[in-house]
Design a protein around this motif. Structure first.
Motif, PDB file in Angstrom:
ATOM      1  N   ASP A 171       9.724  26.548 -50.300  1.00 46.86           N
ATOM      2  CA  ASP A 171       8.568  25.883 -50.905  1.00 46.86           C
ATOM      3  C   ASP A 171       8.730  25.758 -52.423  1.00 46.86           C
ATOM      4  O   ASP A 171       7.869  26.149 -53.195  1.00 46.86           O
ATOM      5  CB  ASP A 171       7.279  26.631 -50.559  1.00 46.86           C
ATOM      6  N   THR A 186       4.883  16.074 -58.733  1.00 47.88           N
ATOM      7  CA  THR A 186       3.666  15.861 -57.968  1.00 47.88           C
ATOM      8  C   THR A 186       2.443  15.991 -58.874  1.00 47.88           C
ATOM      9  O   THR A 186       2.505  16.610 -59.931  1.00 47.88           O
ATOM     10  CB  THR A 186       3.566  16.891 -56.830  1.00 47.88           C
ATOM     11  N   GLU A 218      18.791  21.487 -48.296  1.00 47.63           N
ATOM     12  CA  GLU A 218      17.629  20.866 -48.913  1.00 47.63           C
ATOM     13  C   GLU A 218      16.382  21.045 -48.063  1.00 47.63           C
ATOM     14  O   GLU A 218      15.285  21.261 -48.579  1.00 47.63           O
ATOM     15  CB  GLU A 218      17.879  19.376 -49.147  1.00 47.63           C
ATOM     16  N   ALA A 219      16.546  20.968 -46.745  1.00 48.14           N
ATOM     17  CA  ALA A 219      15.408  21.160 -45.845  1.00 48.14           C
ATOM     18  C   ALA A 219      14.823  22.561 -46.007  1.00 48.14           C
ATOM     19  O   ALA A 219      13.600  22.743 -46.039  1.00 48.14           O
ATOM     20  CB  ALA A 219      15.836  20.926 -44.395  1.00 48.14           C
ATOM     21  N   ASP A 234       9.533  23.495 -56.001  1.00 47.34           N
ATOM     22  CA  ASP A 234       9.266  22.186 -56.574  1.00 47.34           C
ATOM     23  C   ASP A 234       9.956  22.112 -57.932  1.00 47.34           C
ATOM     24  O   ASP A 234      10.667  23.029 -58.336  1.00 47.34           O
ATOM     25  CB  ASP A 234       7.754  21.918 -56.714  1.00 47.34           C
ATOM     26  N   GLU A 235       9.749  20.981 -58.650  1.00 46.14           N
ATOM     27  CA  GLU A 235      10.478  20.753 -59.891  1.00 46.14           C
ATOM     28  C   GLU A 235      10.167  21.785 -60.970  1.00 46.14           C
ATOM     29  O   GLU A 235      10.965  22.016 -61.860  1.00 46.14           O
ATOM     30  CB  GLU A 235      10.212  19.337 -60.428  1.00 46.14           C
ATOM     31  N   ASP A 262      13.024  22.866 -49.410  1.00 43.53           N
ATOM     32  CA  ASP A 262      11.731  22.183 -49.426  1.00 43.53           C
ATOM     33  C   ASP A 262      10.686  22.891 -48.584  1.00 43.53           C
ATOM     34  O   ASP A 262       9.530  23.036 -49.001  1.00 43.53           O
ATOM     35  CB  ASP A 262      11.890  20.740 -48.913  1.00 43.53           C
ATOM     36  N   ASP A 263      11.071  23.332 -47.398  1.00 42.68           N
ATOM     37  CA  ASP A 263      10.069  23.805 -46.437  1.00 42.68           C
ATOM     38  C   ASP A 263      10.022  25.318 -46.245  1.00 42.68           C
ATOM     39  O   ASP A 263       8.963  25.868 -45.965  1.00 42.68           O
ATOM     40  CB  ASP A 263      10.312  23.139 -45.073  1.00 42.68           C
ATOM     41  N   MET A 322      13.052  16.952 -53.631  1.00 40.36           N
ATOM     42  CA  MET A 322      12.965  18.349 -54.070  1.00 40.36           C
ATOM     43  C   MET A 322      12.493  18.456 -55.509  1.00 40.36           C
ATOM     44  O   MET A 322      11.841  19.412 -55.883  1.00 40.36           O
ATOM     45  CB  MET A 322      14.328  19.018 -53.906  1.00 40.36           C
ATOM     46  N   THR A 323      12.820  17.446 -56.308  1.00 42.69           N
ATOM     47  CA  THR A 323      12.444  17.529 -57.714  1.00 42.69           C
ATOM     48  C   THR A 323      11.402  16.487 -58.102  1.00 42.69           C
ATOM     49  O   THR A 323      11.255  16.169 -59.267  1.00 42.69           O
ATOM     50  CB  THR A 323      13.690  17.355 -58.605  1.00 42.69           C
ATOM     51  N   LYS A 324      10.691  15.969 -57.123  1.00 46.42           N
ATOM     52  CA  LYS A 324       9.671  14.964 -57.402  1.00 46.42           C
ATOM     53  C   LYS A 324       8.500  15.609 -58.133  1.00 46.42           C
ATOM     54  O   LYS A 324       8.044  16.693 -57.779  1.00 46.42           O
ATOM     55  CB  LYS A 324       9.190  14.346 -56.087  1.00 46.42           C
TER      56      LYS A 324
END
Length: 224
Positions: free
Chosen positions: A132, A5, A124-125, A134-135, A128-129, A1-3
């Motif tokens: 949408d 990119t 978390e799912a 991000d960090e 993430d999805d 979740m916090t990667k």
């Protein structure tokens, strides 16, 4: 979740380049107007210090407020998702399935993925999805404000040094050259890290930079 990119890195670089360019043009434009207005060197230097202080503070406040507003909105969405998972877990599961179907998964695989992810960490799912996120959505407002202020100061340093070190009768032409070079460099760096076309990015930044100086100098000339 916090990667982190590559897309987010590119966005961060673009924002910092914009902040640097704001510092360059904000202070350079102001000083160009003062020079053409034929004001005293002391006045120009004092004005430069005030402009840098106010500009950096304003930039920090703007980025801080923006990041705070964004994070508050995200936390509200996450809390609402968590509430719905507790009250209507089947509906939330079905939403995940629909998301994976829209992405092109088969009906069987969409159900399997939704089931696996929900069993591991349903919240978390959905973050993430479904949301949408991000960090960048969890960025510290303090960090956002401080880095923006620092970027502005870096950009403002160049015209400030010109005001301090270059005689008034040469300041306009030196500022013109320095702004062109600085915007070219920052735009090239931003384009490289932001994965945009370098030539177009440089042309746009330099063109608007020169236009800014021209307008500021014209106003200063009228005030002379």
């Amino acid at each position: 979740m916090t990667k982190v990119t590559p897309r987010i890195r590119a966005q961060i670089w673009r924002e910092r380049v914009v902040d640097v360019n704001d510092g360059i043009l904000g202070v350079a434009g102001l000083l160009s107007g003062l020079v053409t207005a034929d004001l005293r060197s002391t006045t120009i230097i004092v004005t430069a210090v005030v402009a840098i202080s106010a500009g950096a503070t304003s930039m920090a406040a703007m980025r801080y407020t923006e990041a705070s507003f964004n994070r508050d909105a995200i936390m509200t969405e996450i809390a609402e998702t968590k509430r719905r998972l507790a009250l209507t877990p089947q509906e939330e599961y079905d939403e995940l399935v629909d998301i994976y179907l829209d992405k092109g998964l088969s009906d069987r695989l969409a159900h399997e993925v939704a089931q696996e992810l929900s069993a591991h960490n349903a919240l978390e799912a959905h973050i993430d999805d479904e949301l949408d996120l991000d960090e960048r959505d969890f960025q510290s407002p303090v960090t956002a404000g401080l880095t923006a202020a620092l970027a502005f100061l870096v950009g403002a340093l160049m015209p400030a040094l010109i005001a301090l070190l270059v005689p008034p009768y040469n300041q306009l032409i030196v500022t013109l050259g320095a702004v062109t070079l600085s915007l070219g460099i920052t735009s090239f760096v931003g384009a490289k890290f932001g994965h945009t076309h370098p030539a177009r990015t440089i042309i746009r930044a330099v063109s608007f930079g020169l236009l800014t100086l021209a307008i500021a100098s014209g106003v200063g000339e009228l005030a002379d």
